[in-house]
Design a protein around this motif. Structure first.
Motif, PDB file in Angstrom:
ATOM      1  N   MET A 108      67.798  29.812  42.806  1.00  0.00           N
ATOM      2  CA  MET A 108      67.148  29.645  42.020  1.00  0.00           C
ATOM      3  C   MET A 108      66.766  27.940  41.996  1.00  0.00           C
ATOM      4  O   MET A 108      66.045  28.341  41.777  1.00  0.00           O
ATOM      5  CB  MET A 108      67.186  30.111  41.086  1.00  0.00           C
TER       6      MET A 108
ATOM      7  N   ASP B 235      72.062  32.978  45.610  1.00  0.00           N
ATOM      8  CA  ASP B 235      70.791  32.709  44.896  1.00  0.00           C
ATOM      9  C   ASP B 235      71.085  31.103  44.359  1.00  0.00           C
ATOM     10  O   ASP B 235      71.486  30.352  44.535  1.00  0.00           O
ATOM     11  CB  ASP B 235      71.983  32.979  43.370  1.00  0.00           C
TER      12      ASP B 235
ATOM     13  N   TYR C 285      75.023  32.010  35.333  1.00  0.00           N
ATOM     14  CA  TYR C 285      74.571  32.839  36.103  1.00  0.00           C
ATOM     15  C   TYR C 285      75.233  33.431  36.929  1.00  0.00           C
ATOM     16  O   TYR C 285      74.736  34.785  37.522  1.00  0.00           O
ATOM     17  CB  TYR C 285      73.676  32.196  36.792  1.00  0.00           C
TER      18      TYR C 285
ATOM     19  N   THR D 137      73.364  26.616  37.206  1.00  0.00           N
ATOM     20  CA  THR D 137      72.797  25.753  36.294  1.00  0.00           C
ATOM     21  C   THR D 137      73.337  25.687  35.096  1.00  0.00           C
ATOM     22  O   THR D 137      72.690  25.268  34.333  1.00  0.00           O
ATOM     23  CB  THR D 137      70.992  26.627  36.008  1.00  0.00           C
TER      24      THR D 137
ATOM     25  N   VAL E  39      76.474  31.823  43.748  1.00  0.00           N
ATOM     26  CA  VAL E  39      75.003  31.101  43.179  1.00  0.00           C
ATOM     27  C   VAL E  39      75.126  29.306  43.701  1.00  0.00           C
ATOM     28  O   VAL E  39      76.604  28.750  43.952  1.00  0.00           O
ATOM     29  CB  VAL E  39      75.164  30.526  41.716  1.00  0.00           C
TER      30      VAL E  39
ATOM     31  N   SER F 286      61.086  37.923  37.116  1.00  0.00           N
ATOM     32  CA  SER F 286      61.565  36.462  37.392  1.00  0.00           C
ATOM     33  C   SER F 286      62.156  36.352  38.370  1.00  0.00           C
ATOM     34  O   SER F 286      62.579  37.234  38.904  1.00  0.00           O
ATOM     35  CB  SER F 286      61.978  36.103  35.668  1.00  0.00           C
ATOM     36  N   GLY F 287      63.314  35.357  38.061  1.00  0.00           N
ATOM     37  CA  GLY F 287      64.847  35.022  39.614  1.00  0.00           C
ATOM     38  C   GLY F 287      65.250  36.689  39.313  1.00  0.00           C
ATOM     39  O   GLY F 287      65.503  36.645  40.366  1.00  0.00           O
TER      40      GLY F 287
END
Ligand SMILES: *Cc1c(COP(=O)(O)O)cnc(C)c1O
Length: 393
Positions: free
Chosen positions: A188, A186, A110, A161, A157, A83-84
Motif C-alpha cells: 500500500m 501489502d 497493518y 506504515t 506488509v 480503501s486499501g
C-alpha cells in the motif's frame, strides 16, 4: 436570456470557491494532491459509457506497465472500490481455499489488521511477529514453512506504515517460493516509490491503492496478480462485493466495474499517473521522497527529536519520532499549533512507545519539508527553552 443569467450566476458562484490552498498533509494518506489532480474531478462520467470504460482499461494497463509486467505474460490489474483495506481483504476472501492457512508476518498495525480480517473470515492462520522496530525474519519464516505444511499463503506488509519500517521482500520472496507457497504483499504505502519486481521476488498478489505514493485521491484499491492463479480460486470467494475474481470477470465481460465505480477518483488517478510519468516514474518519485525524508530527519535531529527506527531499516515513506521529554511537551498542543500554521502531522500507532509520525510522501517537495521544520521549530520553542534552562539528569 434566462440561460445567460443562469450561466453568469453559476460563474460567479464558481469564482467564490477558494483556490486550493489546503493544509499540507504530512501523513500516511490520504495525502496532499496536485491542483491538476483535484481539477480532474470536475467532471461527471457515466459508468456505462464506452469512453469511460476504455479509460478504466487504460488505467489497468498503465499499472501493469509501471510494475514492469505485462498482459502477455499473464498479469492482470483488478481495481476494486473502497480503501486499501478492501483490496487486502478481497485477496484473502477470494484466494485462500477453504482448507487454506495463512502465515502473517507482522511488525505493526497493518500486519495486525490482516490478522483481524482472517479472524473475521474464519480463515485458519498463524502469526510470526517481530518487534515493531525489527524487520521480518526470513530464517524464522523458513523454519515455520518447513514445520507447517498446512500453510498455503504467506502475507507480508512491504512498508509497515506504523513505523515506516521496510521489510525484506526479496529474502521473504525467495523463502516463500522455495517452499512453494503463495505470497501476498501489502504494498500500500510502498508502491509508486519502491520498485517491486513481481517475477523475480515471486509475489503472487500485490495490493496497493490510489491515494498513497501514486498521489491520487481515495476511492479504490488495486491488486496485481496472475490471471491463471486468480482463476484457480474459482468458488472460494466468501464475499460478493469483495470477490476479486468476480471483479476480474466483470472487467472481462464489458470493461466495467460490477457495482458503482468511484468515477471521480478514477479521473483524478489518470492525471496522477500522468504526473508520475512527467516526474520520471518510480525512480524519480523515490528520489524526491528520499530527499524529503533526509531533510526532515536532519532538521528534526537538530531540534533534538530522535527517530524511532534505526536508519538501516527506515523507509523514506513516513518517520516515527519519539516524544522528546521536554517538560510540558504535549503532542496535541504541537499538533494544533502546526495545524494553525497549515501543516497536518500524524499521531503514532505504536503499542509500547510514545511517538508521532511525519510523512514525506504525496505532492510534497523539499521546500514544504523546510517550511514544516520551521513551523515545528516555532511550535516547540518554549519547551526546548525550558529544557535548556533545566536539563534533566
Ligand atoms: C494505508 C495502508 C493500508 C490501507 O489503509 P486504508 O485506510 O484502508 O486505505 C494498508 N496497509 C498499509 C501498509 C497502509 O499503509
Amino acid at each position: 436570456m434566462t440561460r445567460l443569467i443562469d450561466t453568469l450566476k453559476m460563474r460567479s458562484l464558481i469564482s467564490q470557491i477558494p483556490s486550493a490552498h489546503d493544509k499540507l498533509l504530512f501523513t500516511p494518506g490520504p495525502l496532499t494532491t496536485s491542483l491538476a489532480v483535484k481539477q480532474a474531478m470536475l467532471h461527471d462520467a457515466g459508468s456505462w459509457h464506452f469512453e469511460f470504460n476504455s479509460r478504466v482499461s487504460a488505467i489497468r494497463e498503465r499499472l501493469l506497465a509501471l510494475t514492469g509486467v505485462s498482459h502477455d505474460r499473464g498479469w492482470e490489474t483488478v481495481l476494486l472500490q473502497g480503501s486499501g483495506t478492501y483490496g487486502v481483504e478481497a485477496v484473502f476472501l477470494t484466494c485462500v481455499p477453504p482448507q487454506g492457512k495463512v502465515l502473517v508476518l507482522s511488525n505493526g498495525a497493518y500486519g495486525e489488521r490482516i490478522v483481524k480480517m482472517l479472524q473475521h473470515a474464519r480463515i485458519d492462520h498463524t502469526v510470526l511477529r517481530t518487534p515493531e522496530d525489527t524487520p521480518t525474519d526470513p530464517n524464522a519464516l523458513d523454519a515455520q514453512l518447513r514445520d507447517d505444511p498446512a500453510i498455503t499463503h504467506v502475507a507480508m506488509v512491504h512498508c509497515e506504515t506504523t513505523t515506516g519500517i521496510l521489510n525484506p521482500l526479496s529474502e521473504v520472496g525467495a523463502v516463500t517460493r522455495h517452499h512453494q507457497r503463495s505470497l501476498v504483499l501489502d504494498a500500500m504505502s510502498s508502491f509508486g516509490a519502491y520498485p517491486v519486481d513481481l517475477e523475480a521476488t515471486g509475489v503472487d498478489y500485490l495490493i496497493s491503492s490510489a491515494n498513497k505514493c501514486l498521489e491520487g485521491v481515495p476511492g479504490f484499491a488495486f491488486v496485481i496478480c496472475q490471471r491463471q492463479k486468480l482463476e484457480a480460486c474459482a468458488g472460494f470467494a466468501r464475499s460478493l462485493s469483495l470477490d476479486l475474481l468476480g471483479q476480474l470477470k466483470g472487467f472481462d465481460a464489458n470493461e466495467q466495474f460490477r457495482f458503482t465505480p468511484p468515477t471521480h477518483s478514477l479521473l483524478a488517478f489518470e492525471q496522477a499517473l500522468r504526473e508520475l510519468e512527467l516526474e520520471g516514474g518510480f525512480p524519480a518519485r523515490l528520489a524526491r521522497y528520499q530527499q524529503n525524508h533526509r531533510i526532515l530527519v536532519e532538521g528534526m535531529r537538530a531540534m533534538g527529536f530522535r527517530p524511532f527506527l534505526d536508519p538501516a531499516v527506515q523507509s523514506c515513506v513516513i518517520t516515527a519520532f519519539l516524544y522528546r521529554h521536554f517538560p510540558g511537551f504535549d503532542f496535541l498542543t504541537l499538533y494544533r499549533r502546526l495545524s494553525d500554521s497549515g501543516f497536518i502531522i500524524y499521531p503514532g500507532k505504536l503499542t509500547q512507545t510514545d511517538t508521532f509520525r511525519i510523512g514525506s510522501i504525496g505532492r510534497l517537495f523539499p521546500a514544504d519539508m523546510r517550511a514544516l521544520l520551521h513551523a515545528i521549530d516555532q511550535a516547540t520553542l518554549e519547551w526546548r527553552h525550558t529544557t535548556t534552562a533545566a536539563p534533566t539528569p
